[in-house]
Write an enzyme that holds these catalytic residues in place. Sequence first.
Site, PDB file in Angstrom:
ATOM      1  N   GLU A  69       0.823  -1.203   0.000  1.00 29.71           N
ATOM      2  CA  GLU A  69       0.000   0.000   0.000  1.00 29.71           C
ATOM      3  C   GLU A  69       0.866   1.266   0.000  1.00 29.71           C
ATOM      4  O   GLU A  69       1.849   1.360   0.738  1.00 29.71           O
ATOM      5  CB  GLU A  69      -0.911   0.001   1.232  1.00 29.71           C
ATOM      6  CG  GLU A  69      -1.877   1.177   1.273  1.00 29.71           C
ATOM      7  CD  GLU A  69      -2.719   1.218   2.529  1.00 29.71           C
ATOM      8  OE1 GLU A  69      -3.743   1.919   2.521  1.00 29.71           O
ATOM      9  OE2 GLU A  69      -2.355   0.558   3.530  1.00 29.71           O
ATOM     10  N   LYS A 114     -10.141   2.581  -2.089  1.00 30.11           N
ATOM     11  CA  LYS A 114     -10.301   2.029  -0.742  1.00 30.11           C
ATOM     12  C   LYS A 114     -11.610   2.504  -0.116  1.00 30.11           C
ATOM     13  O   LYS A 114     -11.882   3.703  -0.042  1.00 30.11           O
ATOM     14  CB  LYS A 114      -9.106   2.449   0.112  1.00 30.11           C
ATOM     15  CG  LYS A 114      -9.046   1.852   1.506  1.00 30.11           C
ATOM     16  CD  LYS A 114      -7.739   2.254   2.176  1.00 30.11           C
ATOM     17  CE  LYS A 114      -7.583   1.662   3.564  1.00 30.11           C
ATOM     18  NZ  LYS A 114      -6.271   2.003   4.169  1.00 30.11           N
ATOM     19  N   CYS A 162      -5.805  -2.712   2.483  1.00 29.67           N
ATOM     20  CA  CYS A 162      -5.502  -2.617   3.909  1.00 29.67           C
ATOM     21  C   CYS A 162      -6.720  -2.731   4.820  1.00 29.67           C
ATOM     22  O   CYS A 162      -7.204  -3.822   5.059  1.00 29.67           O
ATOM     23  CB  CYS A 162      -4.699  -1.347   4.192  1.00 29.67           C
ATOM     24  SG  CYS A 162      -3.797  -1.417   5.773  1.00 29.67           S
TER      25      CYS A 162
END
Length: 285
Positions: free
Chosen positions: A41, A114, A151
């Site tokens: 990431e 995300k 994540c």
Amino acid sequence: MMKIGIIQQKNTVEVADNKARLAEKITVLAQQGAELVVLQELHNSLYFCQEENVTNFDLAEPIPGPSTTFFGELARKLGIVIVTSLFERRAPGLYHNTAVVLEKDGTIAGKYRKMHIPDDPAYYEKFYFTPGDLGFHPIKTSVGILGVLVCWDQWYPEAARLMTLQGAELLIYPTAIGYDPNDTPEEQERQRMAWQTVQRGHAVANGVPVITVNRVGMEDGIPFWGTSFVAGPQGELLYEAPMNQEAVTIIEVDMQRSEQVRRWWPFLRDRRIDEYGDITQRYLD
């Protein structure tokens, strides 16, 4: 068997240096036969979300932009698919944490913004990132259908399930996670194991392999715990990287195995979709 390359890297303050070292490692993996390479990431820079500082928005870039051109050219030159993770500047004052998948010809196969954004001490991501608005949709590539998440998304079974229900053959998580140095060693280990366990659970529950690539090294007080790993469709560990060292390696994943595992464990068949309506509620009082 698909040959999947992962790069767990220590980053520096110099973006050009980080990108150059990634390019070298990607090239080595491609020369060793990797078909797909997954990066960690926000791999271009240090993890800047440890503080709320408006000058850090200067790290953001448009998509398409300089990094998609840089890594796209690598993908074209080497004939591989690359999963990148970028700080996207969508418009002035509007930024996302965005994974971009680059196809073998260098074009953008797709992107994912995300969805789940954390806000914890030293992880002030809500200051920087607008939650994603592209939904949970896998990306079709020449090497397979990739369920790319990022994540904090990795804690949510709903995200993994929605990707799987749309045909994702792999779940992929670029990641930046580490310890609070003030926690006890026992608490640190519990957190690291919980992080890995929940993702191995996604592999089991959905019958697909999981690829997770974390950063490593100390950055302004956060010791990132590495431990990048690949799990098979029964949650079996196919590879686990060190906690405190860089890792550049290829893991062979049997892409046919998911079919057999799902025949043994037909979880998708037995879902009670007629009874799951309440899952969209925040909480049932």
